[in-house]
Scaffold this active site. Structure first.
Site, PDB file in Angstrom:
ATOM      1  N   LYS A 136       0.826  -1.203   0.000  1.00 27.92           N
ATOM      2  CA  LYS A 136       0.000   0.000   0.000  1.00 27.92           C
ATOM      3  C   LYS A 136       0.864   1.258   0.000  1.00 27.92           C
ATOM      4  O   LYS A 136       0.554   2.247  -0.679  1.00 27.92           O
ATOM      5  CB  LYS A 136      -0.926   0.010   1.212  1.00 27.92           C
ATOM      6  CG  LYS A 136      -1.770   1.282   1.316  1.00 27.92           C
ATOM      7  CD  LYS A 136      -2.737   1.244   2.474  1.00 27.92           C
ATOM      8  CE  LYS A 136      -3.548   2.543   2.547  1.00 27.92           C
ATOM      9  NZ  LYS A 136      -4.579   2.508   3.607  1.00 27.92           N
ATOM     10  N   HIS A 287      -6.004 -34.719 -33.958  1.00 29.11           N
ATOM     11  CA  HIS A 287      -6.960 -33.619 -33.838  1.00 29.11           C
ATOM     12  C   HIS A 287      -7.988 -33.890 -32.735  1.00 29.11           C
ATOM     13  O   HIS A 287      -9.195 -33.729 -32.928  1.00 29.11           O
ATOM     14  CB  HIS A 287      -7.643 -33.344 -35.170  1.00 29.11           C
ATOM     15  CG  HIS A 287      -6.682 -32.940 -36.245  1.00 29.11           C
ATOM     16  ND1 HIS A 287      -5.868 -31.836 -36.127  1.00 29.11           N
ATOM     17  CD2 HIS A 287      -6.385 -33.507 -37.434  1.00 29.11           C
ATOM     18  CE1 HIS A 287      -5.115 -31.731 -37.213  1.00 29.11           C
ATOM     19  NE2 HIS A 287      -5.399 -32.739 -38.010  1.00 29.11           N
TER      20      HIS A 287
END
Length: 527
Positions: A136, A287
């Protein structure tokens, strides 16, 4: 006034080198617990946090850094006169660098013998609080959470006369917030999983509400960045579940070119399919669809049977087997161009024979096992579809025979084999098979009758007999036309889920053809 660094880490990689570098730059070191002992044991000058706060560590170490003299020193804005006056009034000195990594919560929770009490004690409270405080106040304080950043931090401090550049502090702060966010999410997930599944819950024994909460968060870590995705113009990355073994069960690549995005998809499909068989088995995928599956007394025999289904499609394929690869299988593969071979291991004979095929990727991967509570995600525009994997075992003993003729023992064995394969074929799916190998596969067709015709055509192209073979359909036959096509090809037995409004019509057609048929009561769509 000397700058201060607070060091409190579980992962001590690179810690000594960092601490020595900070001392060389004039930093005063503060620390707690095991980190304090580690640094002091290596002769580094370090002050206990308890000396700064005036309070000892209490509650078995649960409280040690949660004190204004720590958090005030981290949080005070350096450009605020009011903040600086308050620090002076309370005898608090600023802290300029916070080096913290957290208790190993994920590792503790994942340990087989971990008790709930032990996992709870591995929840870090003070560490995240310090990281968040430092992040922060990134305008003045460096928040360092990753040991891999120590070198860059030391180099920047040396170049900046003991101060980090603004941009680096900002990036470190963002990384700290991501880290504490992921950490809290892991804890929340563990707490969610503590409750027992409700009776009557859905697949894999967990209630729907528990498996699919109102907010589903993912905890992923990037594992690799292939050159591209499905096509060369698509950027891509590969992520692993944080704290897990990694993709494909945590594989190791022994040889071959860099894996592509498509390689990984097909390897996953092949590995999952071959795990269904107890006997030595081989699955050839192209595939994302099996183009041949075989089993036998050896991997070489299983592979040869799988290859016979569609030797043309097997060119450039991905192969998975469920036993360590030996020289006999390497010989059976021969000169066939295979992109990837996935197995639990490779013996020396196999490695020697494959060494000349430098492009062939050899992957060592443990047998596939669906994880408890696993969720499959499929991206759609604006979100994701989520479901439990289709991994529950089938129960052939519960299948029902609605036809006049019961399947023979050999036909039943072939039906069970075909049913195991069809659940891994894209829908609409039809699989023709004998007891040990596929004969023809019709995958991904828009109509089921097209899938039937494709499976028959593929078998005939490969020179395989369809007469007397078994067939499996991943979903019910909505009309008799598909069954009629199969019967014309000599298919002797069929397994399908059943449940169509026209089941009676389809059963009557099977009886006309003298075909045995089984209803499983479960479909296996795979889109």
């Amino acid at each position: 006034m000397r700058p201060r660094a607070l060091l409190s880490v579980s992962d001590k990689r690179g810690l000594e080198e960092l601490a020595r570098g900070l001392v060389r730059l004039g930093f005063e070191l503060l620390s707690t617990g095991g980190t304090l002992a580690y640094l002091a044991g290596r002769g580094l000058p370090v002050r206990p946090v308890a000396e700064i706060t005036g309070y000892p560590e209490i509650l078995d170490g649960r409280v040690k850094t949660l004190h204004p003299r720590i958090h005030g020193g981290i949080m005070a804005r350096r450009g605020s006169r009011e903040h600086q006056a308050q620090l002076a009034a309370h005898g608090i000195r600023p802290i300029d660098l916070v080096v913290v990594n957290l208790y190993p919560f994920r590792e503790t929770a994942a340990a087989p013998a971990a008790t709930a009490e032990r996992v709870v004690e591995s929840i870090d409270v003070g560490g995240p609080a310090m990281l968040r405080a430092a992040a922060k106040n990134f305008e003045a304080v460096g928040a360092v959470v990753d040991p891999d950043d120590y070198g860059a931090v030391l180099a920047a401090l040396e170049a900046g006369g003991g101060k980090l550049p603004d941009e680096l502090r900002r990036r470190l702060a963002a990384k700290a917030f991501r880290h504490t966010h992921d950490y809290d999410r892991a804890i929340a997930g563990w707490l969610d999983g503590l409750g027992e599944a409700e009776p009557g819950g859905q697949a894999l024994g967990r209630a729907v509400e528990e498996l699919f909460p109102d907010r589903l968060t993912l905890d992923l870590e990037r594992e690799m960045t292939p050159r591209y995705g499905e096509n060369p113009h698509q950027a891509a990355a590969v992520y692993r579940s944080a704290g897990g073994p990694g993709i494909l069960g945590g594989f190791a690549q022994l040889q071959g070119k860099e894996l592509s995005w498509n390689n990984l998809l097909d390897a996953d499909a092949a590995r999952q399919a071959v795990a269904l068989f107890a006997e030595p088995a081989a699955v050839i995928v192209k595939h994302n669809n099996p183009c041949g599956v075989g089993r036998g007394e050896s991997l070489a025999a299983a592979f040869e049977r799988a290859l016979a289904t569609d030797p043309v499609a097997a060119y450039g394929s991905i192969v998975a087997v469920n036993r360590p690869v030996d020289a006999a299988l390497a010989g059976a593969v021969g000169d066939l161009f295979v992109e990837v071979l996935v197995a639990p291991g490779f013996d020396d004979g196999a490695r020697e024979r494959f060494a000349a095929k430098r492009a062939l990727r050899l992957l060592v991967s443990p047998p596939y096992q669906p994880g408890e509570g696993a969720v499959e995600l499929r991206g759609v525009d604006g979100g994701f579809l989520a479901q439990a994997p289709d991994a529950a075992p089938d129960d052939p003993a519960a299948w029902r025979c609605p036809t006049r003729r019961q399947p023979t023992p050999e036909e039943r064995r072939a039906l069970e084999f075909a049913w195991a394969v069809v659940r891994h074929v894209k829908s609409n799916a039809i699989v023709l098979a004998g007891a040990e190998a596929t004969v023809g596969i019709g995958a991904g067709q828009m109509s089921r009758v097209d899938a039937c015709e494709l499976a028959v055509r593929k078998a005939r192209q490969a020179g395989l007999a369809t007469a007397g073979a078994a067939a499996a359909s991943d979903a019910f036959l909505p009309f008799r036309d598909g069954l009629d096509r199969l019967a014309e090809a000599g298919i002797a037995a069929l397994v399908q889920p059943g449940g169509s409004k026209r089941d009676e019509e389809v059963v009557a057609a099977a009886d006309e053809h003298g075909m045995a048929m089984l209803f499983t009561g479960r479909r296996h769509f795979r889109h």
